[in-house]
Design a protein around this motif. Structure first.
Motif, PDB file in Angstrom:
ATOM      1  N   ASP A  28       0.814  -1.208   0.000  1.00 24.20           N
ATOM      2  CA  ASP A  28       0.000   0.000   0.000  1.00 24.20           C
ATOM      3  C   ASP A  28       0.853   1.265   0.000  1.00 24.20           C
ATOM      4  O   ASP A  28       0.353   2.354  -0.275  1.00 24.20           O
ATOM      5  CB  ASP A  28      -0.931   0.026   1.210  1.00 24.20           C
ATOM      6  CG  ASP A  28      -2.035  -1.013   1.108  1.00 24.20           C
ATOM      7  OD1 ASP A  28      -2.354  -1.445  -0.021  1.00 24.20           O
ATOM      8  OD2 ASP A  28      -2.570  -1.402   2.165  1.00 24.20           O
ATOM      9  N   CYS A  29       2.127   1.124   0.335  1.00 21.72           N
ATOM     10  CA  CYS A  29       3.033   2.274   0.371  1.00 21.72           C
ATOM     11  C   CYS A  29       3.837   2.413  -0.914  1.00 21.72           C
ATOM     12  O   CYS A  29       4.574   3.384  -1.073  1.00 21.72           O
ATOM     13  CB  CYS A  29       3.977   2.161   1.560  1.00 21.72           C
ATOM     14  SG  CYS A  29       3.127   2.325   3.151  1.00 21.72           S
ATOM     15  N   ALA A  30       3.737   1.464  -1.818  1.00 20.28           N
ATOM     16  CA  ALA A  30       4.478   1.529  -3.083  1.00 20.28           C
ATOM     17  C   ALA A  30       3.810   2.555  -3.992  1.00 20.28           C
ATOM     18  O   ALA A  30       2.611   2.490  -4.225  1.00 20.28           O
ATOM     19  CB  ALA A  30       4.496   0.156  -3.744  1.00 20.28           C
ATOM     20  N   CYS A  31       4.600   3.511  -4.467  1.00 15.38           N
ATOM     21  CA  CYS A  31       4.003   4.556  -5.300  1.00 15.38           C
ATOM     22  C   CYS A  31       4.873   4.978  -6.486  1.00 15.38           C
ATOM     23  O   CYS A  31       4.394   5.642  -7.388  1.00 15.38           O
ATOM     24  CB  CYS A  31       3.703   5.784  -4.442  1.00 15.38           C
ATOM     25  SG  CYS A  31       5.182   6.554  -3.753  1.00 15.38           S
ATOM     26  N   MET A  32       6.141   4.607  -6.475  1.00 13.98           N
ATOM     27  CA  MET A  32       7.073   5.142  -7.477  1.00 13.98           C
ATOM     28  C   MET A  32       6.656   4.824  -8.917  1.00 13.98           C
ATOM     29  O   MET A  32       6.662   5.711  -9.768  1.00 13.98           O
ATOM     30  CB  MET A  32       8.494   4.630  -7.215  1.00 13.98           C
ATOM     31  CG  MET A  32       9.127   5.168  -5.946  1.00 13.98           C
ATOM     32  SD  MET A  32       9.376   6.958  -5.975  1.00 13.98           S
ATOM     33  CE  MET A  32      10.649   7.101  -7.221  1.00 13.98           C
ATOM     34  N   ALA A  33       6.313   3.588  -9.202  1.00 16.24           N
ATOM     35  CA  ALA A  33       5.957   3.216 -10.572  1.00 16.24           C
ATOM     36  C   ALA A  33       4.703   3.957 -11.034  1.00 16.24           C
ATOM     37  O   ALA A  33       4.583   4.317 -12.206  1.00 16.24           O
ATOM     38  CB  ALA A  33       5.766   1.708 -10.687  1.00 16.24           C
ATOM     39  N   GLY A  34       3.787   4.208 -10.110  1.00 14.94           N
ATOM     40  CA  GLY A  34       2.582   4.949 -10.464  1.00 14.94           C
ATOM     41  C   GLY A  34       2.844   6.425 -10.672  1.00 14.94           C
ATOM     42  O   GLY A  34       2.237   7.062 -11.538  1.00 14.94           O
ATOM     43  N   LEU A  35       3.767   6.978  -9.875  1.00 14.86           N
ATOM     44  CA  LEU A  35       4.095   8.399 -10.016  1.00 14.86           C
ATOM     45  C   LEU A  35       4.933   8.676 -11.255  1.00 14.86           C
ATOM     46  O   LEU A  35       4.835   9.749 -11.842  1.00 14.86           O
ATOM     47  CB  LEU A  35       4.865   8.883  -8.784  1.00 14.86           C
ATOM     48  CG  LEU A  35       4.082   8.980  -7.486  1.00 14.86           C
ATOM     49  CD1 LEU A  35       5.024   9.321  -6.337  1.00 14.86           C
ATOM     50  CD2 LEU A  35       2.977  10.024  -7.596  1.00 14.86           C
ATOM     51  N   PHE A  36       5.771   7.702 -11.623  1.00 12.04           N
ATOM     52  CA  PHE A  36       6.709   7.902 -12.725  1.00 12.04           C
ATOM     53  C   PHE A  36       6.614   6.759 -13.737  1.00 12.04           C
ATOM     54  O   PHE A  36       7.525   5.941 -13.862  1.00 12.04           O
ATOM     55  CB  PHE A  36       8.137   8.009 -12.177  1.00 12.04           C
ATOM     56  CG  PHE A  36       8.272   9.067 -11.118  1.00 12.04           C
ATOM     57  CD1 PHE A  36       8.259  10.413 -11.451  1.00 12.04           C
ATOM     58  CD2 PHE A  36       8.391   8.726  -9.780  1.00 12.04           C
ATOM     59  CE1 PHE A  36       8.365  11.397 -10.475  1.00 12.04           C
ATOM     60  CE2 PHE A  36       8.504   9.697  -8.797  1.00 12.04           C
ATOM     61  CZ  PHE A  36       8.491  11.037  -9.154  1.00 12.04           C
ATOM     62  N   PRO A  37       5.498   6.685 -14.487  1.00 16.08           N
ATOM     63  CA  PRO A  37       5.344   5.606 -15.474  1.00 16.08           C
ATOM     64  C   PRO A  37       6.398   5.724 -16.576  1.00 16.08           C
ATOM     65  O   PRO A  37       6.954   6.803 -16.823  1.00 16.08           O
ATOM     66  CB  PRO A  37       3.935   5.822 -16.025  1.00 16.08           C
ATOM     67  CG  PRO A  37       3.602   7.238 -15.724  1.00 16.08           C
ATOM     68  CD  PRO A  37       4.372   7.611 -14.494  1.00 16.08           C
ATOM     69  N   GLU A  38       6.682   4.622 -17.229  1.00 21.75           N
ATOM     70  CA  GLU A  38       7.724   4.579 -18.261  1.00 21.75           C
ATOM     71  C   GLU A  38       7.491   5.620 -19.351  1.00 21.75           C
ATOM     72  O   GLU A  38       8.438   6.237 -19.845  1.00 21.75           O
ATOM     73  CB  GLU A  38       7.814   3.168 -18.863  1.00 21.75           C
ATOM     74  CG  GLU A  38       8.977   2.991 -19.820  1.00 21.75           C
ATOM     75  CD  GLU A  38      10.358   3.182 -19.196  1.00 21.75           C
ATOM     76  OE1 GLU A  38      11.301   3.496 -19.952  1.00 21.75           O
ATOM     77  OE2 GLU A  38      10.515   3.039 -17.961  1.00 21.75           O
ATOM     78  N   GLU A  39       6.237   5.863 -19.721  1.00 19.68           N
ATOM     79  CA  GLU A  39       5.949   6.856 -20.762  1.00 19.68           C
ATOM     80  C   GLU A  39       6.433   8.243 -20.340  1.00 19.68           C
ATOM     81  O   GLU A  39       6.975   9.006 -21.146  1.00 19.68           O
ATOM     82  CB  GLU A  39       4.446   6.920 -21.071  1.00 19.68           C
ATOM     83  CG  GLU A  39       3.840   5.621 -21.579  1.00 19.68           C
ATOM     84  CD  GLU A  39       3.533   4.615 -20.452  1.00 19.68           C
ATOM     85  OE1 GLU A  39       3.342   5.015 -19.285  1.00 19.68           O
ATOM     86  OE2 GLU A  39       3.505   3.417 -20.758  1.00 19.68           O
ATOM     87  N   LEU A  40       6.257   8.577 -19.076  1.00 19.70           N
ATOM     88  CA  LEU A  40       6.726   9.863 -18.546  1.00 19.70           C
ATOM     89  C   LEU A  40       8.253   9.919 -18.565  1.00 19.70           C
ATOM     90  O   LEU A  40       8.841  10.928 -18.962  1.00 19.70           O
ATOM     91  CB  LEU A  40       6.212  10.076 -17.122  1.00 19.70           C
ATOM     92  CG  LEU A  40       6.779  11.290 -16.383  1.00 19.70           C
ATOM     93  CD1 LEU A  40       6.252  12.588 -17.005  1.00 19.70           C
ATOM     94  CD2 LEU A  40       6.454  11.230 -14.918  1.00 19.70           C
ATOM     95  N   LEU A  41       8.894   8.832 -18.168  1.00 22.78           N
ATOM     96  CA  LEU A  41      10.354   8.793 -18.142  1.00 22.78           C
ATOM     97  C   LEU A  41      10.936   8.953 -19.543  1.00 22.78           C
ATOM     98  O   LEU A  41      11.871   9.741 -19.749  1.00 22.78           O
ATOM     99  CB  LEU A  41      10.833   7.485 -17.509  1.00 22.78           C
ATOM    100  CG  LEU A  41      10.403   7.244 -16.058  1.00 22.78           C
ATOM    101  CD1 LEU A  41      10.824   5.860 -15.590  1.00 22.78           C
ATOM    102  CD2 LEU A  41      10.944   8.315 -15.140  1.00 22.78           C
ATOM    103  N   VAL A  42      10.376   8.243 -20.505  1.00 25.50           N
ATOM    104  CA  VAL A  42      10.872   8.317 -21.885  1.00 25.50           C
ATOM    105  C   VAL A  42      10.658   9.716 -22.464  1.00 25.50           C
ATOM    106  O   VAL A  42      11.559  10.295 -23.079  1.00 25.50           O
ATOM    107  CB  VAL A  42      10.193   7.237 -22.767  1.00 25.50           C
ATOM    108  CG1 VAL A  42      10.479   7.448 -24.246  1.00 25.50           C
ATOM    109  CG2 VAL A  42      10.639   5.849 -22.319  1.00 25.50           C
ATOM    110  N   ALA A  43       9.485  10.273 -22.247  1.00 29.90           N
ATOM    111  CA  ALA A  43       9.184  11.605 -22.776  1.00 29.90           C
ATOM    112  C   ALA A  43      10.060  12.675 -22.119  1.00 29.90           C
ATOM    113  O   ALA A  43      10.556  13.595 -22.788  1.00 29.90           O
ATOM    114  CB  ALA A  43       7.703  11.932 -22.592  1.00 29.90           C
ATOM    115  N   THR A  44      10.278  12.561 -20.819  1.00 31.04           N
ATOM    116  CA  THR A  44      11.136  13.516 -20.118  1.00 31.04           C
ATOM    117  C   THR A  44      12.573  13.413 -20.623  1.00 31.04           C
ATOM    118  O   THR A  44      13.234  14.431 -20.878  1.00 31.04           O
ATOM    119  CB  THR A  44      11.083  13.279 -18.595  1.00 31.04           C
ATOM    120  OG1 THR A  44       9.730  13.425 -18.162  1.00 31.04           O
ATOM    121  CG2 THR A  44      11.974  14.253 -17.847  1.00 31.04           C
TER     122      THR A  44
END
Length: 111
Positions: A28-44
């Motif tokens: 319930d405390c895991a949030c990183m993958a939801g906050l920073f999806p791969e599409e966001l990482l690639v576009a950034t």
């Protein structure tokens, strides 16, 4: 050169995945993958690649050209991460953060 935020985000995603696999992080405390999806990482990274490619021209640039370059990267990042869906640490993630990952008081007050 400074580390890209995407490098830090990917490292956080990997660390969180390791903690989940080891059972040391409450799912319930895991949030990183939801906050920073791969599409966001690639576009950034694409925006930052363009910005870095323009950097060699800076020594010859006048102030107006420098400000224009900064404006372009900021506007491009705004397109990548619209204000309405910008990554921010939800209250549950702050509550679950370990002391080493807990946001500073100044950061927590802006979320």
């Amino acid at each position: 050169m400074a580390e890209r935020p995407t490098t830090s985000w990917r490292r956080g995603i990997a660390e969180e995945a390791e903690e989940l696999a080891a059972g040391t992080l409450d799912p319930d405390c895991a949030c990183m993958a939801g906050l920073f999806p791969e599409e966001l990482l690639v576009a950034t990274d694409a925006v930052l690649d363009t910005f870095e490619a323009e950097l060699p021209a800076l020594p010859e640039a006048d102030d107006a050209q420098v400000f224009a370059m900064v404006e372009r990267v900021v506007l491009a990042l705004n397109v990548v991460t619209p204000t309405t869906s910008a990554p921010s640490k939800p209250t549950s993630a702050r509550r679950c953060a370990t002391p080493s990952t807990r946001p500073s008081p100044s950061m927590a007050s802006t979320s």
